[in-house]
Design an enzyme around this catalytic site. Structure first.
Site, short mmCIF file in Angstrom:
data_model
loop_
_atom_site.label_atom_id
_atom_site.label_comp_id
_atom_site.label_asym_id
_atom_site.label_seq_id
_atom_site.Cartn_x
_atom_site.Cartn_y
_atom_site.Cartn_z
N TYR A 137 26.29 -40.84 15.49
CA TYR A 137 26.66 -42.25 15.32
C TYR A 137 27.61 -42.68 16.42
O TYR A 137 28.54 -41.93 16.76
CB TYR A 137 27.35 -42.47 13.96
CG TYR A 137 26.42 -43.03 12.92
CD1 TYR A 137 25.74 -44.22 13.15
CD2 TYR A 137 26.22 -42.38 11.71
CE1 TYR A 137 24.89 -44.75 12.20
CE2 TYR A 137 25.36 -42.90 10.75
CZ TYR A 137 24.71 -44.09 11.00
OH TYR A 137 23.87 -44.61 10.07
N GLU B 250 28.84 -46.35 16.91
CA GLU B 250 29.13 -47.79 16.86
C GLU B 250 30.20 -48.17 17.88
O GLU B 250 31.22 -47.47 18.00
CB GLU B 250 29.62 -48.20 15.47
CG GLU B 250 28.52 -48.52 14.51
CD GLU B 250 28.19 -47.34 13.64
OE1 GLU B 250 28.38 -46.19 14.10
OE2 GLU B 250 27.72 -47.56 12.50
N ASP C 57 12.32 -63.72 29.02
CA ASP C 57 11.93 -62.48 28.36
C ASP C 57 10.81 -61.89 29.21
O ASP C 57 9.68 -62.38 29.19
CB ASP C 57 11.45 -62.80 26.93
CG ASP C 57 10.81 -61.60 26.24
OD1 ASP C 57 10.66 -60.54 26.88
OD2 ASP C 57 10.45 -61.74 25.06
N THR D 211 11.74 -55.40 27.00
CA THR D 211 11.55 -54.13 26.30
C THR D 211 11.39 -53.05 27.38
O THR D 211 11.16 -53.35 28.55
CB THR D 211 10.32 -54.16 25.38
OG1 THR D 211 9.21 -54.66 26.10
CG2 THR D 211 10.59 -55.02 24.16
N LYS E 120 6.87 -51.01 27.88
CA LYS E 120 5.59 -51.56 28.33
C LYS E 120 5.37 -51.10 29.78
O LYS E 120 5.22 -49.91 30.01
CB LYS E 120 5.59 -53.07 28.17
CG LYS E 120 5.75 -53.52 26.70
CD LYS E 120 5.58 -55.00 26.54
CE LYS E 120 5.61 -55.45 25.10
NZ LYS E 120 6.96 -55.57 24.53
N ARG F 65 10.73 -46.95 23.13
CA ARG F 65 10.67 -48.26 22.48
C ARG F 65 12.10 -48.76 22.28
O ARG F 65 12.84 -48.23 21.45
CB ARG F 65 9.97 -48.16 21.14
CG ARG F 65 8.57 -47.65 21.24
CD ARG F 65 7.87 -47.74 19.93
NE ARG F 65 7.30 -49.05 19.77
CZ ARG F 65 6.08 -49.38 20.16
NH1 ARG F 65 5.30 -48.48 20.72
NH2 ARG F 65 5.61 -50.59 19.97
N1 DSN Z 1 3.58 -56.31 20.58
C1 DSN Z 1 3.97 -56.70 21.90
C2 DSN Z 1 2.80 -57.16 22.70
O1 DSN Z 1 1.76 -56.60 22.44
O2 DSN Z 1 2.90 -58.01 23.55
C3 DSN Z 1 5.03 -57.67 21.88
O3 DSN Z 1 5.73 -57.60 20.70
#
Ligand code: DSN
Length: 436
Positions: free
Chosen positions: A59, A61, A205, A232, A235, A241
């Site tokens: 942990y 925090e 984003d 994120t 990707k 993730r």
């Molecule tokens: N699930 C992602 C996508 O496929 O674009 C975004 O949340």
């Protein structure tokens, strides 16, 4: 696999064979099939090692140097590394690396920057905007007032004339760029100008193209003076993730307080270590080669699909993804198209198209992208092969014999391209040796 990983898997197999067997099934599925969902990728073995490490026990925090629990000598060092690597890679002044994934990352940004009821100007969801960009069913869509801009159907460019009109009329507090299914790049400088004209903050984003921006192969919103950028990390960036909230230094405290204690409790330190590793990988020259190939593969796949009569939304792609209008091209809705491609071991996802008359669970199209196949080492000639398999399958929907033959072809083809992090089975190795 090393000895410890082997021990862990052996222990899992002995203790919980049902879970272990499903995990093995998923490994086989990933190895034998073509992954074309544009938001998915195969992460690095080093990232898998960090995710499955003892850091999950801790942990932490708070932030480095200011934690609410003891024993932080190693976690502080890890979080420092992740933050400084993020700042260097994305050329920003501050990085928060604790967001658990894409939705919390955007929620933390909105809740930190805005007051309930404030207006946000964001992309229309059917034109490419994401659920977290104020879908009416989301909590953010209820807390804030989202107004919309759209794309020009002819070429997919943003309709800045209309966007400016809506901005002047609605006086947003935040102008938001970002997409989940838009196959073009953005003119961030023009978004920044609109935000300045109405006194709004500018946020992007870049989740889908985070890796491509990090590699310098697509535009970086910070170069246009954006205030906040979220991405994120799993990707095109190819990591675990998680989500990053990057910002100018004057917003650093606001963003940090919004992530913790505003929205989340303890950060996942195993994930933050995996982020640090991912960002180190993304700074290496090989990653730029990878990012360029992702784009080259997308261009090649789009060209080959168009040559075979497929209709792509906006007519093509400038990034890693394309949206194929299966209703217009093959007379199939996106659900049937997704299932048909599943039957030949090609994984895609159903997708609404701009102003889609059909519902989201039976939309007019599918979404395709090249980050994962590029990670496996596929290049332009393989894209030609994939385009043929996709169009043949969609033209053969309902023909079980033809689809079965195609599935065998696709799986045999895939086995020549190893998936990082999946040890090839003895059977696969033997088969590949036999095939020379
Ligand atoms: N699930 C992602 C996508 O496929 O674009 C975004 O949340």
């Amino acid at each position: 696999m090393n000895a410890v990983e082997n021990d862990c898997r052996a222990a899992l197999a002995e203790y919980d064979p049902e879970v272990e067997s499903a995990l093995r099934g998923e490994e086989r599925r990933q190895e034998r099939g073509v992954e074309l969902i544009p938001s998915e990728n195969y992460t690095y073995p080093e990232v898998l090692a960090a995710l499955g490490s003892v850091l999950t026990n801790k942990y932490s925090e708070g932030y480095p140097g200011r934690r609410y629990y003891g024993g932080q000598m190693y976690t502080d060092a890890i979080e420092h590394l992740a933050r400084s690597r993020a700042c260097a890679l994305f050329r920003c002044e501050h990085a928060n690396v604790q967001a658990l994934s894409g939705s919390p990352m955007n929620q933390a940004a909105y809740l930190g920057l805005l007051e309930p009821g404030d207006t946000v100007l964001a992309m229309d969801l059917s034109h490419g905007g994401h659920l977290t960009h104020g879908a009416p069913v989301s909590h953010m869509g209820k807390i804030f007032r989202f107004v919309r801009y759209k794309t020009d159907p002819a070429d997919g460019s943003i309709d800045f004339g209309e966007l400016r009109r809506v901005a002047r009329e609605t006086q947003p507090r935040l102008v938001l760029c970002g997409y989940t299914s838009y196959p073009r790049d953005y003119d961030y400088a023009e978004f920044r100008r609109v935000a300045d004209e109405v006194g709004a903050l500018a946020m992007a984003d870049i989740s889908h193209v985070g890796g491509l921006v990090a590699a310098g192969t697509m535009r970086n919103p910070f170069d246009a003076g954006f205030d906040v950028v979220t991405t994120t990390t799993h990707k095109s960036l190819r990591g675990p993730r998680a989500g990053l909230v990057l910002c100018k230094k004057e917003l650093a405290d606001t963003i940090d307080r919004s992530v913790f204690p505003g929205l989340q409790g303890g950060p996942h330190m195993n994930t933050i270590a995996a982020i640090a590793i991912t960002l180190r990988k993304a700074a290496e020259p090989e990653f730029t080669v990878y990012a360029r190939q992702v784009l080259a593969n997308a261009t090649a796949l789009a060209r080959e699909l168009l040559a075979r009569g497929a209709r792509l939304v906006t007519g093509g792609t400038d990034n890693h993804m394309m949206v194929l209008d299966t209703a217009a091209s093959f007379g199939l809705d996106g659900k049937v198209a997704e299932e048909t491609l599943d039957a030949v071991s090609i994984t895609v996802n159903k997708q609404i198209v701009p102003d889609d008359p059909r519902p989201p669970l039976r939309p007019s199209g599918i979404r395709l992208g090249t980050p994962a196949v590029t990670t496996r080492g596929m290049r332009e000639p393989e894209m030609e092969r994939l385009a043929r398999a996709i169009t043949e399958a969609l033209a053969s929907a309902g023909n079980a014999t033809k689809l079965e033959r195609l599935r065998e072809e696709v799986e045999a083809f895939c086995l020549g391209y190893p998936v990082p992090g999946i040890a090839r089975s003895v059977t696969v190795e033997a088969r590949l040796r036999a095939e020379g």
